[in-house]
Scaffold this motif. Sequence first.
Motif, PDB file in Angstrom:
ATOM      1  N   PHE A 214       0.823  -1.134  -0.144  1.00  0.00           N
ATOM      2  CA  PHE A 214       0.063   0.085   0.010  1.00  0.00           C
ATOM      3  C   PHE A 214       1.060   1.255   0.067  1.00  0.00           C
ATOM      4  CE2 PHE A 214       0.761  -0.706   4.265  1.00  0.00           C
ATOM      5  CZ  PHE A 214       0.785   0.525   5.070  1.00  0.00           C
ATOM      6  N   GLN A 215       0.423   2.197  -0.714  1.00  0.00           N
ATOM      7  CA  GLN A 215       1.353   3.365  -0.786  1.00  0.00           C
ATOM      8  C   GLN A 215       0.795   4.642  -1.178  1.00  0.00           C
ATOM      9  OE1 GLN A 215       4.634   3.558  -0.809  1.00  0.00           O
ATOM     10  NE2 GLN A 215       5.077   1.227  -0.958  1.00  0.00           N
ATOM     11  N   VAL A 216       1.230   5.840  -0.941  1.00  0.00           N
ATOM     12  CA  VAL A 216       0.803   7.205  -1.240  1.00  0.00           C
ATOM     13  C   VAL A 216       1.363   7.450  -2.586  1.00  0.00           C
ATOM     14  CG1 VAL A 216       0.452   9.344  -0.563  1.00  0.00           C
ATOM     15  CG2 VAL A 216       0.626   7.438   1.250  1.00  0.00           C
ATOM     16  N   GLY A 217       0.596   7.995  -3.518  1.00  0.00           N
ATOM     17  CA  GLY A 217       1.017   8.300  -4.786  1.00  0.00           C
ATOM     18  C   GLY A 217       1.155   9.752  -5.120  1.00  0.00           C
ATOM     19  N   HIS A 245      -6.987  -1.242  -5.021  1.00  0.00           N
ATOM     20  CA  HIS A 245      -7.943  -0.131  -4.534  1.00  0.00           C
ATOM     21  C   HIS A 245      -7.638   1.364  -4.529  1.00  0.00           C
ATOM     22  CE1 HIS A 245     -10.036  -3.782  -1.952  1.00  0.00           C
ATOM     23  NE2 HIS A 245     -10.125  -3.929  -3.200  1.00  0.00           N
ATOM     24  N   ALA A 246      -8.189   2.035  -5.201  1.00  0.00           N
ATOM     25  CA  ALA A 246      -7.620   3.312  -5.442  1.00  0.00           C
ATOM     26  C   ALA A 246      -8.552   4.190  -4.679  1.00  0.00           C
ATOM     27  CB  ALA A 246      -7.470   3.564  -7.071  1.00  0.00           C
ATOM     28  N   TYR A 247      -7.840   5.201  -4.064  1.00  0.00           N
ATOM     29  CA  TYR A 247      -8.692   6.340  -3.426  1.00  0.00           C
ATOM     30  C   TYR A 247      -7.666   7.558  -3.784  1.00  0.00           C
ATOM     31  CZ  TYR A 247      -9.910   2.375  -0.318  1.00  0.00           C
ATOM     32  OH  TYR A 247     -10.338   1.217   0.128  1.00  0.00           O
ATOM     33  N   LYS A 248      -8.593   8.326  -4.890  1.00  0.00           N
ATOM     34  CA  LYS A 248      -7.984   9.331  -5.517  1.00  0.00           C
ATOM     35  C   LYS A 248      -8.444  10.746  -4.811  1.00  0.00           C
ATOM     36  CE  LYS A 248      -7.842   6.813  -9.723  1.00  0.00           C
ATOM     37  NZ  LYS A 248      -8.464   6.865 -11.123  1.00  0.00           N
ATOM     38  N   SER A 249      -7.463  11.800  -4.595  1.00  0.00           N
ATOM     39  CA  SER A 249      -7.953  12.951  -3.997  1.00  0.00           C
ATOM     40  C   SER A 249      -8.774  13.754  -4.702  1.00  0.00           C
ATOM     41  CB  SER A 249      -6.812  14.060  -3.649  1.00  0.00           C
ATOM     42  OG  SER A 249      -5.856  13.981  -4.640  1.00  0.00           O
ATOM     43  N   CYS A 270       4.130  -7.794  -4.165  1.00  0.00           N
ATOM     44  CA  CYS A 270       4.021  -6.715  -5.328  1.00  0.00           C
ATOM     45  C   CYS A 270       4.578  -5.409  -4.826  1.00  0.00           C
ATOM     46  CB  CYS A 270       2.461  -6.582  -5.190  1.00  0.00           C
ATOM     47  SG  CYS A 270       1.831  -5.294  -6.482  1.00  0.00           S
ATOM     48  N   GLN A 271       5.058  -4.717  -5.765  1.00  0.00           N
ATOM     49  CA  GLN A 271       5.595  -3.417  -5.473  1.00  0.00           C
ATOM     50  C   GLN A 271       4.817  -2.195  -6.279  1.00  0.00           C
ATOM     51  OE1 GLN A 271       8.344  -2.776  -3.586  1.00  0.00           O
ATOM     52  NE2 GLN A 271       7.937  -0.556  -3.577  1.00  0.00           N
ATOM     53  N   ILE A 272       4.238  -1.330  -5.624  1.00  0.00           N
ATOM     54  CA  ILE A 272       3.694   0.024  -6.256  1.00  0.00           C
ATOM     55  C   ILE A 272       4.298   0.892  -6.727  1.00  0.00           C
ATOM     56  CG2 ILE A 272       1.414   1.286  -6.070  1.00  0.00           C
ATOM     57  CD1 ILE A 272       0.253  -0.557  -3.878  1.00  0.00           C
ATOM     58  N   VAL A 273       4.223   1.231  -8.078  1.00  0.00           N
ATOM     59  CA  VAL A 273       5.125   2.352  -8.590  1.00  0.00           C
ATOM     60  C   VAL A 273       4.283   3.254  -9.266  1.00  0.00           C
ATOM     61  CG1 VAL A 273       7.166   3.055  -9.588  1.00  0.00           C
ATOM     62  CG2 VAL A 273       7.210   0.980  -8.624  1.00  0.00           C
ATOM     63  N   PRO A 274       3.767   4.492  -8.564  1.00  0.00           N
ATOM     64  CA  PRO A 274       3.094   5.545  -9.343  1.00  0.00           C
ATOM     65  C   PRO A 274       3.855   6.236 -10.243  1.00  0.00           C
ATOM     66  CG  PRO A 274       2.886   5.490  -6.845  1.00  0.00           C
ATOM     67  CD  PRO A 274       3.941   4.760  -7.345  1.00  0.00           C
TER      68      PRO A 274
END
Length: 554
Positions: A214-217, A245-249, A270-274
């Motif tokens: 889980f990450q902050v993009g 699961h995406a939560y966009k500002s 998994c690795q998330i890379v925005p």
Amino acid sequence: MKKAKIVLAALLLGLGSLHAQNKLDKVNITYGEELPDDKQALVEILGEANGKIYGVGLKKDDYFLKIFDGKSMKLLSSSPIKLPDLKDKEVEFENIYLLNGKLYALGSVYNRKEKAYSLVATPLSEAGKLGTDGTVLFKVPVEKKSEMGSFFFRTTQDEAGLLVMHAAKIKKEDAVNYQIKFFDDNLTTIFDTTEKVVFEDDKKKEVTFNIPDFQVGLNDDIYVVVNEGYRDKKSKKRFETFEVHAYKSTKGYAKEVITINSEGRYPQNCQIVPSGNELHLMGFYLSVDEKGRVNQDLEGVYAATIDLKTNTTTALKFNQFDQKTKAKLIGERRAKKDKDVAPMYNIIHVIGRADGGMTILSEFQMRMVGQGAGIGIGGVGVGVSSITYVKASIIVTSLSADGTHEWSNVVPKAQVATVSTMFLGLGAGSISDNFSVGGAIAIPIAQMGSGPEYLGALPIYKNGELSIMFNDNVKNKGITNGDDMKKMDSPNKAVPTLFIFDKDGNFVRKDPEEAVKDALVLRPGVSYEVSDNEYIIYSSRKKADKLGRMVLED
């Protein structure tokens, strides 16, 4: 930008010199003066602000806020952090975070009477004094202490926000509950969501539920990767749900679900890379046999690209390990018999290249827990006497912009460190047998300064060139064959080595001309990445400790 670091190098330095410079190929280090012998191990570098460097020190069970001058690397102050002693409550130090120049001490509190598990953040002065107004970030009801779960943390790329997850398995309800909150630099809650996953009719199913990352993009968007699956014992088929699961500002943090077709394969991590309007996911996957069982061997590397404007998957590739790579990992004989790779590799670094491709570094990681009854791998023990951390070979994988495999190679490495301790918490990366958060094995801050912080590697990427530096056994000088490697289990006798890759994945090994007696050795868990080519590092040799800056030259 601060990044979770698994960093290791040893640099040559005469103990009597001040601001001495050291080089190994293009790596240049300048050290400050020797730090006072206060018996406090620096266990984390929090960041740099207002011309000062902030860190956490540890002496037995006591924590200290350590502040250094940003230019001279001289220690300015070291102040004890006194956590409050609360009746009927157990307070555990979690960490200190530096958010936009503001210091906060975080502690978790278990309240027996209320049956509640809380996370509290308190402003911290540079004198180490806790403020009077603490902020309760979480207050989670729990049935008993053994089921209180764990907290997991991420900071934003600009270190102005904090993302926290609490995850726990509720045995009574046969469910998993996780809550995610995002805070700004004043600890104001920007985003808050809670999810509960109930395992229905699982007597006929073999259920697994994982949150690999889980990450902050960008724009403070939040992304959570969820992998939920089960094997139906009757039909002998496996059903997998792999989602983001995406939560966009810009959408008011409304939940958006993006499904990725794993095609009968089990994504192990998994690795998330925005990246701009795209989201990249990558990691290892396992195969599933004809009876729906997940094979406990790595099949290869997957890569997915998601268009965040449409929430669609624009590219998805599953790349099997080639014979050459498998031979380097498990030996030619086993590779010829089509044996697979043990699922002990975790992603430690992802490099986004100018051509749109990605270079992935994955390290062999294992934790062995010694108990009175014997040895356990991973897991949690009671009455633990020792913990052995192993960090070994690194798989380097180059993927094109669409996720197609370009090349792979293996950096041979064998490192071991053992810590004596009376307790091992669950820690990041583990909750229970069929529920986990994260993949990499995290070293608790309370165990740093005792050996495991010397393990790992430092990936360096500049001007299209990848270099990997780590501590090695002096007897491995010039060796590039994994079968000939001797393990590094004595950090004070270690020497640096550097593997430099070309664009086709071939590497050369660089070693120092000669090992210098009493040279300082870097402690990896206490490094801090200032920029792509500059790091703040902490090195030590017995009682001699120094802070320094490592610069990657052209």
